[in-house]
Design a protein around this motif. Structure first.
Motif, short mmCIF file in Angstrom:
data_model
loop_
_atom_site.label_atom_id
_atom_site.label_comp_id
_atom_site.label_asym_id
_atom_site.label_seq_id
_atom_site.Cartn_x
_atom_site.Cartn_y
_atom_site.Cartn_z
N GLY A 115 -45.96 -35.69 -47.58
CA GLY A 115 -47.37 -36.01 -47.66
C GLY A 115 -47.58 -37.51 -47.56
N CYS A 116 -48.81 -37.95 -47.78
CA CYS A 116 -49.11 -39.39 -47.73
C CYS A 116 -50.38 -39.63 -48.52
CB CYS A 116 -49.31 -39.84 -46.28
SG CYS A 116 -49.64 -41.62 -46.14
N ALA A 117 -50.40 -40.74 -49.25
CA ALA A 117 -51.55 -41.01 -50.12
C ALA A 117 -52.65 -41.78 -49.40
CB ALA A 117 -51.08 -41.81 -51.33
N LEU A 118 -52.39 -42.23 -48.16
CA LEU A 118 -53.32 -43.21 -47.57
C LEU A 118 -54.52 -42.59 -46.87
CD1 LEU A 118 -50.82 -45.98 -46.45
CD2 LEU A 118 -52.03 -45.69 -48.60
N ASP A 119 -54.44 -41.30 -46.61
CA ASP A 119 -55.62 -40.52 -46.25
C ASP A 119 -56.38 -41.03 -45.02
OD1 ASP A 119 -57.24 -38.33 -46.60
OD2 ASP A 119 -58.64 -39.34 -47.95
N CYS A 120 -55.67 -41.37 -43.97
CA CYS A 120 -56.37 -41.73 -42.73
C CYS A 120 -57.14 -40.50 -42.26
CB CYS A 120 -55.37 -42.19 -41.67
SG CYS A 120 -54.44 -43.64 -42.23
N SER A 121 -58.35 -40.73 -41.74
CA SER A 121 -59.27 -39.60 -41.59
C SER A 121 -58.88 -38.66 -40.45
CB SER A 121 -60.69 -40.12 -41.37
OG SER A 121 -60.71 -40.93 -40.22
N PHE A 122 -57.99 -39.12 -39.54
CA PHE A 122 -57.62 -38.30 -38.37
C PHE A 122 -56.21 -37.72 -38.52
CE2 PHE A 122 -56.69 -42.73 -38.12
CZ PHE A 122 -55.32 -42.70 -37.93
N CYS A 123 -55.62 -37.81 -39.72
CA CYS A 123 -54.20 -37.50 -39.87
C CYS A 123 -53.98 -36.25 -40.72
CB CYS A 123 -53.46 -38.69 -40.47
SG CYS A 123 -51.74 -38.33 -40.85
N SER A 124 -53.22 -35.35 -40.14
CA SER A 124 -52.94 -34.08 -40.81
C SER A 124 -52.09 -34.29 -42.07
CB SER A 124 -52.25 -33.17 -39.79
OG SER A 124 -51.51 -32.19 -40.39
N THR A 125 -51.12 -35.22 -42.00
CA THR A 125 -50.30 -35.50 -43.20
C THR A 125 -51.19 -36.03 -44.32
OG1 THR A 125 -48.46 -36.12 -41.78
CG2 THR A 125 -48.31 -36.80 -44.08
N GLY A 126 -52.08 -36.96 -43.97
CA GLY A 126 -52.97 -37.54 -44.96
C GLY A 126 -53.81 -36.46 -45.64
N LYS A 127 -54.23 -35.48 -44.84
CA LYS A 127 -55.08 -34.42 -45.40
C LYS A 127 -54.29 -33.51 -46.34
CE LYS A 127 -58.54 -36.08 -43.52
NZ LYS A 127 -59.15 -37.06 -44.43
N MET A 185 -43.84 -37.96 -41.16
CA MET A 185 -44.79 -37.86 -42.27
C MET A 185 -44.61 -39.01 -43.24
SD MET A 185 -44.39 -33.83 -42.93
CE MET A 185 -45.70 -33.69 -44.12
N GLY A 186 -45.72 -39.54 -43.72
CA GLY A 186 -45.66 -40.54 -44.78
C GLY A 186 -45.75 -41.97 -44.29
N GLU A 187 -45.95 -42.86 -45.24
CA GLU A 187 -46.06 -44.29 -44.96
C GLU A 187 -44.77 -44.97 -45.43
OE1 GLU A 187 -48.01 -46.66 -43.43
OE2 GLU A 187 -46.45 -47.94 -44.24
N PRO A 188 -43.92 -45.40 -44.48
CA PRO A 188 -42.61 -45.96 -44.87
C PRO A 188 -42.74 -47.12 -45.86
CG PRO A 188 -42.84 -45.88 -42.47
CD PRO A 188 -44.12 -45.36 -43.03
N THR A 191 -46.29 -48.61 -39.46
CA THR A 191 -47.05 -48.73 -40.71
C THR A 191 -48.54 -48.79 -40.44
OG1 THR A 191 -47.44 -50.05 -42.69
CG2 THR A 191 -46.82 -51.26 -40.70
N SER A 192 -49.30 -48.32 -41.42
CA SER A 192 -50.75 -48.42 -41.32
C SER A 192 -51.22 -49.78 -41.84
CB SER A 192 -51.40 -47.30 -42.12
OG SER A 192 -50.95 -47.37 -43.45
N GLY A 193 -50.26 -50.61 -42.35
CA GLY A 193 -50.63 -51.98 -42.65
C GLY A 193 -50.66 -52.38 -44.11
FE1 SF4 Z 1 -52.35 -42.66 -42.42
FE2 SF4 Z 1 -49.79 -42.71 -41.53
FE3 SF4 Z 1 -50.38 -41.74 -43.95
FE4 SF4 Z 1 -51.11 -40.36 -41.82
S1 SF4 Z 1 -49.02 -40.80 -42.43
S2 SF4 Z 1 -52.38 -40.79 -43.66
S3 SF4 Z 1 -51.60 -42.02 -40.38
S4 SF4 Z 1 -50.67 -43.85 -43.27
#
Ligand code: SF4
Ligand code: SAH
Length: 371
Positions: free
Chosen positions: A109-121, A166-169, A200-202
């Motif tokens: 999963g991922c905590a950063l919740d980018c609005s177009f990302c399935s992992t984030g959701k 998947m995820g934010e390294p 990375t998303s930054g």
């Molecule tokens: Fe955003 Fe990347 Fe996390 Fe997806 S995996 S929610 S794109 S940071």
């Protein structure tokens, strides 16, 4: 029991030193594990029998188990790994004529919740361990026959590794850095820094740490030419806005193995794909040596965006290229197996949760947006 796949070579050296072993033993064990794919201590034939016996009582070599292995018509192969607790992560192998790229995950999963990302959701479950990150490469090398080849031919099967699954390294920086060290170490996978990419998303402070601790090739998920749109698409932008992110990219390049950053830009129909936005992007990134990789949006169930049309994507690319910015458009590979970020794992979670819903109707959490 410790899992030896959790150690980088330095960690393995310390582990063996605590048992009175010399540093060269760590190199030997590392070569057996990573270069030859050995998980059985008895198979490590040049290691003294009593050390092998000791290791059997103290340690295991345990990568995450593969629970699905799906091939697309175009050769792309998607692997799903069981990381326990009902969590699954994925890796995608993309063979091409002159190279083989493996895309691996760093978090469930991922905590950063980018609005177009399935992992984030899917929300955030947990960080992957070093063994789970490196173990994806270990398992896929076995699956594609890279270990059978036992030499130069096998090395050529997976030539590049990208941390774009998947995820934010950078949210899992310590484990990511240790895993990167294993990928780069000559006694492990021996990949060149230029052939290992972190996406990375930054996260700006973590990006500075990556630069200092283990600089590899860098991809940054930009996706918008200004803060107001990026705030919506990539919420971490509210904490580290574009000016800070681009300054961090410039600092990163001082130590990076490549002299450019790759900006990833997901093409969302009518959201970020206009000619005016392409021009805004050129102005925004003028000071950063960069290339662009345009990624046609991969729809997933419940997503509200649409993929930009091929004509719009081509026009966007042409504007960037006319300004002298090298621009590639990602081929939509593996479409028939949902080889996009987080999608296969999403489906497994789906099934698990549907079962859970039937069984434990009262324990449902309103977290799953992408169903
Ligand atoms: Fe955003 Fe990347 Fe996390 Fe997806 S995996 S929610 S794109 S940071
Ligand atoms: N967390 C990291 C790396 C994993 S995501 C990051 O965000 O960079 C890898 C890439 O896939 C990122 O550029 C991400 O923005 C992109 N991506 C996520 N969901 C996508 C989708 N549905 N369609 C196309 N690209 C997507």
């Amino acid at each position: 029991m410790v899992n030896l796949l959790d150690f980088d070579v330095e960690g393995l050296t310390a582990f063996l030193a605590a048992r009175g072993e010399k540093p060269f033993r760590a190199k030997q064990v590392s070569r057996w594990m990573h270069r030859f794919g050995q998980s059985d201590f008895d198979g490590m034939t040049d290691i003294a029998r009593n050390l092998r016996e000791t290791l059997k009582t103290l340690a295991v070599i345990a990568p995450p188990a593969i629970i699905a292995d799906t091939r697309a018509g175009d050769g792309t192969r998607k692997f799903l790994f069981d990381v326990g607790g009902g969590n699954a992560v994925e890796a995608v192998f993309i063979p091409e004529d002159d190279r083989g790229t493996l895309c691996i995950s760093t978090q469930a999963g991922c905590a950063l919740d980018c609005s177009f990302c399935s992992t984030g959701k899917q929300g955030f479950n947990r960080n992957l361990t070093v063994a789970e990150i490196v173990g994806q490469l270990w398992q896929v090398r076995h699956a594609v026959g890279a270990y059978r080849e036992n030499g130069s031919q096998g090395e050529r099967l997976i030539t590049n590794v990208v941390l774009m699954g998947m995820g934010e390294p950078l949210s899992n920086l310590d484990n990511t850095v240790s895993a990167l060290r294993v990928l780069l170490d000559d006694h492990a996978y021996g990949l060149s820094r230029r052939r290992v990419t972190v996406s990375t998303s930054g996260l700006v402070p973590a990006l500075d740490r990556l630069r200092d601790e283990c600089p590899v090739a860098l991809a940054v998920s930009l996706h918008a030419p200004n803060d107001s749109l990026r705030d919506r698409l990539v919420p971490i932008n509210r904490k580290y806005p574009l000016s800070q992110l681009l300054a961090a990219c410039r600092r990163y390049l001082e130590k990076a193995p490549r002299d450019f950053v790759t900006f990833e830009y997901v093409m969302l129909d009518g959201v970020n794909d206009s000619e005016a936005q392409a021009n805004e992007l050129i102005a925004l990134t003028r000071e950063v040596p960069c290339k662009f990789n345009l990624i046609p949006f991969n729809p997933f169930p419940g997503s509200s965006y649409r993929r930009s049309s091929p004509i719009r994507i081509r026009r966007f690319a042409e504007i960037l290229m006319a300004a002298g910015v090298v621009t590639t458009t990602r081929k939509t590979r593996g479409d028939d197996i949902d080889a996009a970020c987080g999608q296969l794992a999403g489906q497994v979670l789906d099934r698990t949760e549907r079962t859970a819903r039937r069984t434990f109707a009262l324990r449902l959490e309103p977290r799953e947006v992408c169903r």
